[in-house]
Design an enzyme around this catalytic site. Sequence first.
Site, PDB file in Angstrom:
ATOM      1  N   GLU A 117      33.665  49.412  32.016  1.00 18.35           N
ATOM      2  CA  GLU A 117      34.344  49.065  33.257  1.00 18.35           C
ATOM      3  C   GLU A 117      35.039  50.317  33.802  1.00 18.35           C
ATOM      4  O   GLU A 117      35.634  51.048  33.018  1.00 18.35           O
ATOM      5  CB  GLU A 117      35.399  47.978  33.037  1.00 18.35           C
ATOM      6  CG  GLU A 117      35.967  47.478  34.355  1.00 18.35           C
ATOM      7  CD  GLU A 117      37.012  46.365  34.199  1.00 18.35           C
ATOM      8  OE1 GLU A 117      37.399  46.038  33.063  1.00 18.35           O
ATOM      9  OE2 GLU A 117      37.431  45.845  35.241  1.00 18.35           O
TER      10      GLU A 117
ATOM     11  N   MET B  22      39.891  46.381  26.566  1.00 18.20           N
ATOM     12  CA  MET B  22      38.764  46.013  27.414  1.00 18.20           C
ATOM     13  C   MET B  22      38.088  44.753  26.903  1.00 18.20           C
ATOM     14  O   MET B  22      37.783  44.648  25.714  1.00 18.20           O
ATOM     15  CB  MET B  22      37.786  47.195  27.471  1.00 18.20           C
ATOM     16  CG  MET B  22      36.573  46.942  28.323  1.00 18.20           C
ATOM     17  SD  MET B  22      37.043  46.627  30.058  1.00 18.20           S
ATOM     18  CE  MET B  22      35.738  45.500  30.502  1.00 18.20           C
ATOM     19  N   GLU B  23      37.833  43.838  27.833  1.00 23.18           N
ATOM     20  CA  GLU B  23      37.400  42.481  27.500  1.00 23.18           C
ATOM     21  C   GLU B  23      35.894  42.309  27.290  1.00 23.18           C
ATOM     22  O   GLU B  23      35.369  41.210  27.518  1.00 23.18           O
ATOM     23  CB  GLU B  23      37.856  41.539  28.613  1.00 23.18           C
ATOM     24  CG  GLU B  23      37.127  41.706  29.974  1.00 23.18           C
ATOM     25  CD  GLU B  23      37.831  42.609  30.985  1.00 23.18           C
ATOM     26  OE1 GLU B  23      38.640  43.455  30.555  1.00 23.18           O
ATOM     27  OE2 GLU B  23      37.569  42.464  32.188  1.00 23.18           O
ATOM     28  N   ASN B  24      35.158  43.340  26.862  1.00 26.43           N
ATOM     29  CA  ASN B  24      33.716  43.224  26.658  1.00 26.43           C
ATOM     30  C   ASN B  24      33.363  41.911  25.948  1.00 26.43           C
ATOM     31  O   ASN B  24      34.016  41.521  24.995  1.00 26.43           O
ATOM     32  CB  ASN B  24      33.216  44.384  25.786  1.00 26.43           C
ATOM     33  CG  ASN B  24      33.811  45.701  26.211  1.00 26.43           C
ATOM     34  OD1 ASN B  24      33.632  46.113  27.346  1.00 26.43           O
ATOM     35  ND2 ASN B  24      34.559  46.343  25.319  1.00 26.43           N
TER      36      ASN B  24
ATOM     37  N   GLU C  21      43.043  39.974  27.090  1.00 30.79           N
ATOM     38  CA  GLU C  21      41.606  40.219  26.927  1.00 30.79           C
ATOM     39  C   GLU C  21      40.884  38.930  26.546  1.00 30.79           C
ATOM     40  O   GLU C  21      39.783  38.658  27.006  1.00 30.79           O
ATOM     41  CB  GLU C  21      41.335  41.315  25.884  1.00 30.79           C
ATOM     42  CG  GLU C  21      42.076  42.636  26.119  1.00 30.79           C
ATOM     43  CD  GLU C  21      41.984  43.173  27.534  1.00 30.79           C
ATOM     44  OE1 GLU C  21      40.966  42.923  28.210  1.00 30.79           O
ATOM     45  OE2 GLU C  21      42.939  43.847  27.980  1.00 30.79           O
TER      46      GLU C  21
HETATM   47  N1  TRP Z   1      39.606  45.232  32.296  1.00 28.80           N
HETATM   48  C1  TRP Z   1      40.538  45.965  31.501  1.00 28.80           C
HETATM   49  C2  TRP Z   1      41.737  45.052  31.379  1.00 28.80           C
HETATM   50  O1  TRP Z   1      42.502  44.895  32.276  1.00 28.80           O
HETATM   51  C3  TRP Z   1      40.926  47.253  32.139  1.00 28.80           C
HETATM   52  C4  TRP Z   1      40.308  48.489  31.600  1.00 28.80           C
HETATM   53  C5  TRP Z   1      40.191  48.836  30.327  1.00 28.80           C
HETATM   54  C6  TRP Z   1      39.815  49.601  32.330  1.00 28.80           C
HETATM   55  N2  TRP Z   1      39.650  50.083  30.228  1.00 28.80           N
HETATM   56  C7  TRP Z   1      39.432  50.558  31.426  1.00 28.80           C
HETATM   57  C8  TRP Z   1      39.682  49.868  33.665  1.00 28.80           C
HETATM   58  C9  TRP Z   1      38.910  51.792  31.829  1.00 28.80           C
HETATM   59  C10 TRP Z   1      39.158  51.089  34.080  1.00 28.80           C
HETATM   60  C11 TRP Z   1      38.784  52.037  33.159  1.00 28.80           C
HETATM   61  O2  TRP Z   1      41.916  44.382  30.444  1.00 28.80           O
HETATM   62 ZN    ZN Z   2      42.365  42.685  32.568  1.00 28.16          ZN
END
Ligand code: TRP
Ligand code: ZN
Length: 883
Positions: free
Chosen positions: A127, A269-271, A304
């Site tokens: 992301e 990060m919510e992968n 997440e």
């Molecule tokens: N989606 C992630 C969150 O809010 C955000 C995020 C994690 C992100 N790593 C990143 C956004 C790197 C941009 C770049 O939980």
């Molecule tokens: Zn988020």
Amino acid sequence: MSHHENNPVIYLKDYLPPAFLADKVELTFDLYPNQTRVKSAIYFTRNEKRESGLPLELHGADLKLISLSLDGQSVSDDRYVLSDDQLVITEVPDRFLFEAEVEIDPANNTSLEGLYRSNTMFCTQCEAEGFRKITYYPDRPDVMSSFTTTVIADKTEYPVLLSNGNPVDKGELDNNRHFVTWQDPFHKPAYLFALVAGDLKLVKDSFTTMSGREVALEIWVEPENLSKCDHAMLSLKNAMKWDEEVYGREYDLDIYMIVAVNDFNMGAMENKGLNIFNSSCVLARADTATDMAFQRIEGVVAHEYFHNWSGNRVTCRDWFQLSLKEGFTVYRDQCFSADMNDAAVKRIEDVSMLRTAQFAEDAGPTAHPVRPDHFIEISNFYTLTIYEKGSEVVRMIANLLGPDLFRKGSDLYFERHDGQAVTVEDFVAAMSEVSGIDFEQFMRWYSQAGTPQLDVSDHYDAETKQYHLTIRQMTPVTKDQQDKLPLHIPVKTGLLNTDGQDIPLILVQGEASGQQGDTDRVLHLREAEQTFIFDQIPDAPVPSLLRGFSAPVKLSFPYSQQQLLHLMRHDSDGFNRWDAGQRLAVDALQTMVSEFESGRVPELDSGLVEAWRNLLGSDLSPAILAEMLSLPEEAYLGEQYDVIPVDGIHACRRIARKTLAQALESELRTCLETHQLSGPYKPDADDIGKRRLNNTCLSYLMTLETAEITERVWQQFNQADNMTDQQAALTMLVHSGQDEKAREALEQFEQQWQQDALVMDMWFQVQARRPQPDALARVKALMSHPGFSLKNPNKVRSLVGAYCGQNRVNFHGLDGHSYRFLADVVLELDQMNPQIASRLITPLTRWQKFDAKRQQMMQTELQRIAQAELSNDLYEVISKALP
Ligand code: TRP
Ligand code: ZN
């Protein structure tokens, strides 16, 4: 590094559906630090929503193309065009199999985006647009597909190979290599793809879902961190249960994995099925992590996890809709943390952050709406506005609907859009449909930047016994928006009588939710100016406005000191009781600052001293008391001015703290004695509140600089069985004027913790925030410390970020050396990690808030940066910030 001329402005109004959809994706990674090979097989189908005959356009960045074929036939050179960021193939059929092999260099990927190395492991961050650094793909969230991923690596160095979904195959290969194949049955955008390979150890647990399915819970960490996973695991289970109970949302795969990595640009990060976390947001043990860290971990783990529905099952159509998932998910994690801990304290913390940092962003050169309408680099839009203000917007919707209808609305949203990539309109439509509420005017919250200012005045008519509240709203112009329209603003209001009791509210003019006679009504402000009239009010009341901080606005009302004291003592709304105290303190400190500015000796208003004395004698809970006793931060005080009097604020806040300590010494000591903790460390709301209160009292007393108090702090530093108390004591010692003690404490702390990177982050931070004038020299010296690295974002944030963002009096030193220092660091960092560089520069972009001399020096540094070859990230921020 690509130059900004290659990356034009992207506009929301230009959105078009993708020309091709991916039905199925198969990936094979042959992992080597410098030469990883990625093979992809993608089954594409032309999208009926677009015209026929369009070429296949795939994103790609920093890839070396090895081979390319369509339906098994290699593609001749004249059929495709390769540029810095795209692969375009003309004349493709309506359905076909695309296959490619590329080579990438994870070991030299310092951007921490795409596939990269952290210590000895491989990990990914996709992301928002990082998947294009892994292979050619339509890297946009409205292309959703199922992924099968085979990871191949050396068996000894990387015994653990992870990706999204379920493991379906594994085996041995030649040359000491092995493989694991993972299959994710859920369609997802590429930004949710993840891969991890390393020598990791496992903490395992399980959760039985509401329908009785057993889910394996796995936290993977480096071996030395095995003892630091319990809190994250407990938080995860609590979050899973909470989402079932509060939103009816069940987890969907058989396995949920979390991996902790040291080098990470954000929190986590919510992968899908494989969350990747900054180790600072997973790892905690009583002796190494503070209460604040424990609570942050609980919040981030939940955040997440909640994304699995608000983000993954239902995702964003395009990146302009980012707040659709982030604002909603922050709202969900805030409510979760409120339920797990002290709700009033949680609200106070969240609002404090919003009012200092988000309000400043909304007033600065990078101000943007909750749904931006253009960007150059989407990574620059993971902001407090998207996250925190976005959450406030969802909170306003939830408050307008009430809990039952809000739940109906979220059920409808999840059910209707499961498996889809949608927009903010789709979310609001579901809320409108279940409630019948018209959100047309409300939608301006998504499109208008800037913090609305509410000016309230009142009038009591003793003849008619009517009370008039007149509210005017005004949203200041922001960089790209000159014309602002009135918003629909819910203003939760109560009226206190002279005994401090809530008066039943009978509204005879103006719109409000709730029933006549309720003591709390939500006034619906829709016009630029509106008067609300309350009937049958026996005496002139004291208004309690914006209870619970019902809207993200600045509200001013000409409160007298007496009225604020009344609210502080009696308001039935805990948030407003705290806020009344903060208003009182802001008034007192502002008076001192004007005295300071005009060369007089600033003196703290005795009214504030007495108010604080009352607090110490009250029966408030320790947690709330600690919040109420804390003077507003320098950053919040600064927000109250057009031109921030940096030195005055710093000096007066110090004087005020010392005055309070002198006047209330015995009360503070008594408070300290009555809240001593016993028994083993527990990070629960009660104990956290007590530790917070004790350390608040102690740090007031420390301003007296007596040998006895210093000795007491030193003992706490030495004997604490938990990092909260040790770190608090370290801060008191290092920030006091006693240099010898400070040096000794830092040395000892370093000896004790040099092997623990996360604890050392605190060691750097404490020094970066030291108010003494040697701070810059110290920060510069610490950049050569063996524990520091410009490549590690946590270190950069702890040292450079903390100094430039939180040590205001030194950062804004009149020699301008700190401005130059930040510019130098940012220029160097931009070569490695543009995302971090463009965040770190923030303090320099806020020059409008300072006096002419500082403005000039700050602009000079921005201009110097602008001369260099910059990443798109930094270019976008700098170009907005330049005068
Ligand atoms: N989606 C992630 C969150 O809010 C955000 C995020 C994690 C992100 N790593 C990143 C956004 C790197 C941009 C770049 O939980
Ligand atoms: Zn988020």
